[in-house]
Design a protein around this motif. Structure first.
Motif, PDB file in Angstrom:
ATOM      1  N   LYS A 175     -48.575 -39.506  74.946  1.00 16.32           N
ATOM      2  CA  LYS A 175     -47.993 -38.513  75.860  1.00 16.32           C
ATOM      3  C   LYS A 175     -46.857 -37.727  75.205  1.00 16.32           C
ATOM      4  O   LYS A 175     -46.660 -36.559  75.499  1.00 16.32           O
ATOM      5  CB  LYS A 175     -47.464 -39.191  77.129  1.00 16.32           C
ATOM      6  N   LEU A 176     -46.089 -38.401  74.329  1.00 20.13           N
ATOM      7  CA  LEU A 176     -44.926 -37.768  73.702  1.00 20.13           C
ATOM      8  C   LEU A 176     -45.230 -37.210  72.308  1.00 20.13           C
ATOM      9  O   LEU A 176     -44.322 -36.684  71.659  1.00 20.13           O
ATOM     10  CB  LEU A 176     -43.772 -38.776  73.595  1.00 20.13           C
ATOM     11  N   TYR A 177     -46.485 -37.361  71.870  1.00 21.97           N
ATOM     12  CA  TYR A 177     -46.872 -36.893  70.536  1.00 21.97           C
ATOM     13  C   TYR A 177     -45.988 -37.518  69.448  1.00 21.97           C
ATOM     14  O   TYR A 177     -45.443 -36.832  68.597  1.00 21.97           O
ATOM     15  CB  TYR A 177     -46.836 -35.363  70.435  1.00 21.97           C
ATOM     16  N   THR A 178     -45.854 -38.826  69.513  1.00 27.00           N
ATOM     17  CA  THR A 178     -45.039 -39.549  68.547  1.00 27.00           C
ATOM     18  C   THR A 178     -45.699 -40.893  68.249  1.00 27.00           C
ATOM     19  O   THR A 178     -46.829 -41.134  68.682  1.00 27.00           O
ATOM     20  CB  THR A 178     -43.589 -39.727  69.064  1.00 27.00           C
TER      21      THR A 178
ATOM     22  N   GLN B  16     -37.998 -40.611  81.839  1.00 32.66           N
ATOM     23  CA  GLN B  16     -39.454 -40.535  81.862  1.00 32.66           C
ATOM     24  C   GLN B  16     -40.084 -41.724  81.132  1.00 32.66           C
ATOM     25  O   GLN B  16     -41.042 -42.318  81.621  1.00 32.66           O
ATOM     26  CB  GLN B  16     -39.937 -39.225  81.230  1.00 32.66           C
ATOM     27  N   VAL B  17     -39.540 -42.078  79.982  1.00 28.88           N
ATOM     28  CA  VAL B  17     -40.073 -43.210  79.222  1.00 28.88           C
ATOM     29  C   VAL B  17     -39.933 -44.505  80.026  1.00 28.88           C
ATOM     30  O   VAL B  17     -40.868 -45.305  80.097  1.00 28.88           O
ATOM     31  CB  VAL B  17     -39.392 -43.322  77.840  1.00 28.88           C
TER      32      VAL B  17
ATOM     33  N   VAL C  47     -47.698 -44.177  75.836  1.00 32.78           N
ATOM     34  CA  VAL C  47     -46.527 -43.295  75.915  1.00 32.78           C
ATOM     35  C   VAL C  47     -46.413 -42.466  74.640  1.00 32.78           C
ATOM     36  O   VAL C  47     -46.082 -41.278  74.696  1.00 32.78           O
ATOM     37  CB  VAL C  47     -45.242 -44.102  76.191  1.00 32.78           C
TER      38      VAL C  47
ATOM     39  N   VAL D 200     -41.468 -44.871  70.149  1.00 35.51           N
ATOM     40  CA  VAL D 200     -41.378 -45.113  71.597  1.00 35.51           C
ATOM     41  C   VAL D 200     -40.503 -46.342  71.859  1.00 35.51           C
ATOM     42  O   VAL D 200     -39.663 -46.338  72.756  1.00 35.51           O
ATOM     43  CB  VAL D 200     -42.771 -45.287  72.234  1.00 35.51           C
TER      44      VAL D 200
ATOM     45  N   ARG E 105     -35.537 -37.466  79.240  1.00 34.43           N
ATOM     46  CA  ARG E 105     -36.644 -38.027  78.459  1.00 34.43           C
ATOM     47  C   ARG E 105     -36.586 -39.552  78.533  1.00 34.43           C
ATOM     48  O   ARG E 105     -37.619 -40.213  78.644  1.00 34.43           O
ATOM     49  CB  ARG E 105     -36.566 -37.547  77.016  1.00 34.43           C
TER      50      ARG E 105
END
Length: 190
Positions: free
Chosen positions: A164-167, A146-147, A161, A172, A143
């Protein structure tokens, strides 16, 4: 370290930043390095340089790098696909300081990126890319990989981002910080 009111530097457009930097406008230059680049340079200061390089020294290094050859580097910014100047600067600044890390931390006296023998800069870029990819492959937290790829290679900002990460964007930034720390640890172990 100077700070710039968030209301001032956010109101300056990408085009105004570029024109102001090239013309030597002090207000634009200060807003760029102490406003637009504030989070970026502080992130590099603590994540990559482990707090051992002063913020103003990072500003000086980045100023010299960007202003070389009459700010030629700025001419490579195209704003393609909605890429903002901030996202573009983030990508090139991380690459630059990653290459300069050992020199700035006092571990290497000679900066090999300044040595040019024939057409070796392509070979050096290839070697750096291979080192980065090898480090990504060895990093245990994919992970984090990817970030880092999204933010530093592809130029996505924290909000993109986060979606994309649902956060959240704040999370992030935390993930990115931990990812950089892990990247440096793995890279140094190679």
């Amino acid at each position: 370290m100077r700070t710039i009111s968030s209301n001032i530097w956010k109101k300056i457009s990408d085009t105004e930043y570029i024109a102001g930097l090239k013309s030597g406008n002090n207000h634009i230059t200060e807003s760029f390095f102490y406003g637009l680049c504030n989070y970026l340079l502080n992130d590099i200061k603590y994540s990559l340089m482990e707090g051992n390089v002063d913020y103003d020294e990072l500003v000086n290094e980045l100023f010299i790098y960007l202003s070389k050859d009459n700010w030629h580097k700025l001419e490579t910014f195209a704003g393609i696909n909605g890429c903002s100047l901030c996202s573009w600067v983030t990508r090139i600044t991380w690459r630059y300081f990653f290459k300069q890390r050992e020199r700035l931390l006092g571990k290497v006296v000679l900066d090999i990126t300044d040595i040019q023998v024939g057409n070796t800069s392509d070979n050096l870029d290839t070697e750096i890319a291979m080192d980065v990819n090898t480090t990504f492959e060895k990093m245990p937290n994919k992970r984090y990989v990817q970030v880092l790829q999204w933010m530093l290679v592809e130029g996505y900002d924290a909000d993109e981002v986060a979606t994309k990460l649902y956060t959240t964007a704040a999370n992030v930034y935390n993930i990115k910080h931990r990812a950089i720390v892990q990247f440096v640890e793995v890279y140094n172990a190679c």
